[in-house]
Design a protein around this motif. Sequence first.
Motif, PDB file in Angstrom:
ATOM      1  N   GLY A   7       0.815  -1.215   0.000  1.00  6.64           N
ATOM      2  CA  GLY A   7       0.000   0.000   0.000  1.00  6.64           C
ATOM      3  C   GLY A   7       0.846   1.262   0.000  1.00  6.64           C
ATOM      4  N   GLU A   8       1.929   1.246   0.785  1.00  8.38           N
ATOM      5  CA  GLU A   8       2.820   2.410   0.864  1.00  8.38           C
ATOM      6  C   GLU A   8       3.498   2.679  -0.483  1.00  8.38           C
ATOM      7  OE1 GLU A   8       3.963   1.894   5.631  1.00  8.38           O
ATOM      8  OE2 GLU A   8       5.272   1.043   4.084  1.00  8.38           O
ATOM      9  N   ALA A   9       3.962   1.614  -1.129  1.00  2.00           N
ATOM     10  CA  ALA A   9       4.617   1.762  -2.434  1.00  2.00           C
ATOM     11  C   ALA A   9       3.620   2.222  -3.489  1.00  2.00           C
ATOM     12  CB  ALA A   9       5.257   0.435  -2.853  1.00  2.00           C
ATOM     13  N   THR A  10       2.427   1.667  -3.432  1.00  2.00           N
ATOM     14  CA  THR A  10       1.379   2.047  -4.388  1.00  2.00           C
ATOM     15  C   THR A  10       1.020   3.524  -4.236  1.00  2.00           C
ATOM     16  OG1 THR A  10       0.486  -0.199  -4.348  1.00  2.00           O
ATOM     17  CG2 THR A  10      -0.954   1.524  -5.205  1.00  2.00           C
ATOM     18  N   THR A  54      -5.503  -4.113   5.682  1.00  2.00           N
ATOM     19  CA  THR A  54      -4.259  -3.449   6.096  1.00  2.00           C
ATOM     20  C   THR A  54      -3.705  -2.594   4.962  1.00  2.00           C
ATOM     21  OG1 THR A  54      -3.814  -5.434   7.394  1.00  2.00           O
ATOM     22  CG2 THR A  54      -2.009  -3.871   7.186  1.00  2.00           C
ATOM     23  N   LEU A  55      -4.039  -2.950   3.712  1.00  4.93           N
ATOM     24  CA  LEU A  55      -3.615  -2.151   2.556  1.00  4.93           C
ATOM     25  C   LEU A  55      -4.008  -0.685   2.738  1.00  4.93           C
ATOM     26  CD1 LEU A  55      -2.470  -2.630  -0.499  1.00  4.93           C
ATOM     27  CD2 LEU A  55      -4.822  -2.093  -1.115  1.00  4.93           C
ATOM     28  N   ILE A  56      -5.178  -0.450   3.341  1.00  2.00           N
ATOM     29  CA  ILE A  56      -5.675   0.921   3.545  1.00  2.00           C
ATOM     30  C   ILE A  56      -4.681   1.734   4.375  1.00  2.00           C
ATOM     31  CG2 ILE A  56      -7.519   2.299   4.623  1.00  2.00           C
ATOM     32  CD1 ILE A  56      -9.410  -0.122   3.901  1.00  2.00           C
ATOM     33  N   SER A  57      -4.136   1.105   5.410  1.00  2.00           N
ATOM     34  CA  SER A  57      -3.166   1.805   6.267  1.00  2.00           C
ATOM     35  C   SER A  57      -1.891   2.121   5.504  1.00  2.00           C
ATOM     36  CB  SER A  57      -2.860   0.969   7.508  1.00  2.00           C
ATOM     37  OG  SER A  57      -4.046   0.733   8.238  1.00  2.00           O
ATOM     38  N   GLY A  58      -1.552   1.281   4.514  1.00  2.00           N
ATOM     39  CA  GLY A  58      -0.407   1.580   3.667  1.00  2.00           C
ATOM     40  C   GLY A  58      -0.692   2.720   2.710  1.00  2.00           C
ATOM     41  N   LEU A  59      -1.877   2.714   2.110  1.00  2.00           N
ATOM     42  CA  LEU A  59      -2.246   3.758   1.149  1.00  2.00           C
ATOM     43  C   LEU A  59      -2.427   5.117   1.828  1.00  2.00           C
ATOM     44  CD1 LEU A  59      -4.937   1.807  -0.932  1.00  2.00           C
ATOM     45  CD2 LEU A  59      -2.718   2.560  -1.798  1.00  2.00           C
ATOM     46  N   GLN A  60      -3.130   5.116   2.971  1.00  2.00           N
ATOM     47  CA  GLN A  60      -3.530   6.374   3.624  1.00  2.00           C
ATOM     48  C   GLN A  60      -2.642   6.776   4.794  1.00  2.00           C
ATOM     49  OE1 GLN A  60      -8.330   6.482   2.799  1.00  2.00           O
ATOM     50  NE2 GLN A  60      -7.680   5.985   4.848  1.00  2.00           N
ATOM     51  N   GLY A  61      -1.946   5.805   5.385  1.00  2.00           N
ATOM     52  CA  GLY A  61      -1.227   6.037   6.630  1.00  2.00           C
ATOM     53  C   GLY A  61      -2.041   5.518   7.808  1.00  2.00           C
ATOM     54  N   ASP A  62      -1.386   5.358   8.946  1.00  2.00           N
ATOM     55  CA  ASP A  62      -2.066   4.857  10.154  1.00  2.00           C
ATOM     56  C   ASP A  62      -2.901   5.952  10.791  1.00  2.00           C
ATOM     57  OD1 ASP A  62      -1.143   2.097  10.359  1.00  2.00           O
ATOM     58  OD2 ASP A  62       0.845   2.963  10.680  1.00  2.00           O
ATOM     59  N   TYR A  72      -9.006   9.397   6.876  1.00  2.00           N
ATOM     60  CA  TYR A  72      -7.657   9.857   7.207  1.00  2.00           C
ATOM     61  C   TYR A  72      -6.725   9.686   6.011  1.00  2.00           C
ATOM     62  CZ  TYR A  72      -3.084  10.261   9.395  1.00  2.00           C
ATOM     63  OH  TYR A  72      -1.804  10.656   9.707  1.00  2.00           O
ATOM     64  N   VAL A  73      -5.986  10.736   5.677  1.00  2.00           N
ATOM     65  CA  VAL A  73      -4.907  10.655   4.688  1.00  2.00           C
ATOM     66  C   VAL A  73      -3.710  11.375   5.288  1.00  2.00           C
ATOM     67  CG1 VAL A  73      -4.143  11.176   2.330  1.00  2.00           C
ATOM     68  CG2 VAL A  73      -6.544  10.626   2.756  1.00  2.00           C
ATOM     69  N   GLY A  74      -2.644  10.631   5.526  1.00  2.00           N
ATOM     70  CA  GLY A  74      -1.519  11.167   6.295  1.00  2.00           C
ATOM     71  C   GLY A  74      -0.449  11.874   5.499  1.00  2.00           C
ATOM     72  N   PHE A 232     -10.442  18.097   2.509  1.00  2.00           N
ATOM     73  CA  PHE A 232      -9.636  18.807   3.510  1.00  2.00           C
ATOM     74  C   PHE A 232      -8.641  17.857   4.169  1.00  2.00           C
ATOM     75  CE2 PHE A 232     -13.127  22.107   3.698  1.00  2.00           C
ATOM     76  CZ  PHE A 232     -12.322  23.166   3.316  1.00  2.00           C
ATOM     77  N   THR A 233      -9.108  16.643   4.479  1.00  2.00           N
ATOM     78  CA  THR A 233      -8.231  15.645   5.102  1.00  2.00           C
ATOM     79  C   THR A 233      -7.062  15.300   4.191  1.00  2.00           C
ATOM     80  OG1 THR A 233     -10.163  14.711   6.211  1.00  2.00           O
ATOM     81  CG2 THR A 233      -8.202  13.351   6.183  1.00  2.00           C
ATOM     82  N   MET A 234      -7.320  15.272   2.874  1.00  2.00           N
ATOM     83  CA  MET A 234      -6.274  14.966   1.896  1.00  2.00           C
ATOM     84  C   MET A 234      -5.295  16.125   1.706  1.00  2.00           C
ATOM     85  SD  MET A 234      -8.778  13.317  -0.975  1.00  2.00           S
ATOM     86  CE  MET A 234      -7.583  12.943  -2.256  1.00  2.00           C
ATOM     87  N   GLY A 235      -5.672  17.324   2.168  1.00  2.00           N
ATOM     88  CA  GLY A 235      -4.833  18.496   1.951  1.00  2.00           C
ATOM     89  C   GLY A 235      -4.907  19.018   0.526  1.00  2.00           C
TER      90      GLY A 235
END
Length: 332
Positions: A7-10, A54-62, A72-74, A232-235
């Motif tokens: 998810g993080e790499a994607t 868990t992919l969601i936490s990789g894509l968006q952050g914890d 949430y988008v970190g 707004f959450t995405m910035g």
Amino acid sequence: MLIKRIGEATALEVRATGIPYAFAPCIAVCRDPRWGRCYESYSEDPKVVQSMTTLISGLQGDVPAGSEGRPYVGGSKKVAACAKHYVGDGGTFMGINENNTVIDAHGLMTIHMPAYYNSIIRGVSTVMTSYSSWNGKKMHANHFLVTDFLKNKLKFRGFVISDWQGIDRITSPPGVNYSYSVEAGVGAGIDMIMVPYAYTEFIDDLTYQVKNNIIPMSRIDDAVYRILRVKFTMGLFESPYADPSLVGELGKQEHRDLAREAVRKSLVLLKNGKSASSPLLPLPKKAGKILVAGSHADDLGLQCGGWTITWQGQTGNDKTAGTTILSAIKST
């Protein structure tokens, strides 16, 4: 966890293209292998599909502690995720695509719904409705499941998006009564409508229905509130444009290595030779000849499958970078 790293790499690669939103994960629970989109489903087992959120936490952050359940988008190296296709897309009759999922409420809640609970807890930003029906009721027109259950009972705070031309397909044939489709889809609780072509017609119909109190302004307020909350959450308002400094993330060697690791750890060998005492693999290093059979053996496009550059993928070795099975075996 491997799926989180994927998810993080994607997220980095998607951001590198200037896009801040990914239509993933697909949390369909494929119950019939005849469904042509089974390859998009993680498993026929709802527990496995739940773990893959868990992919969601990789894509968006914890999600920060105490904010579980809120979109949430970190930061600028993460993307908004989308849990899809809500709900029962993998359970249709005989595996027919976009068809009818015939199952009682208990079955729907224990097989097809559980991964949505996990997705919401992980702060998934959006949920996409399914083309399919539940016991004859089109999901794009299902007020009970979209509004009463997803939004009110599960307290989903992101926005609900339609599938591609999803509201058109509320009727059969699609688009035969478009004003009804707009009323039924927006009325069911869909906040953002994916309209690839007839956007002027959609805008005209929706405006007319709001002005004439067919769709209440409170429904529009709810949709706008949810969409703005996610933006707004995405910035998006602070940094709406692509970040050119991320271009090096695209096709990065570390990401290719991760893809290889993922394949190594997820491939399942069902049978190795005729018996355990005489295994076929590994192949002897000095084998005189190796037969590599099948139309996909030397075709990267077919090897990659659907959702590769284009919707259903395509044939040929010139559409994306990679190694065909045949050339890999030859070089080895």
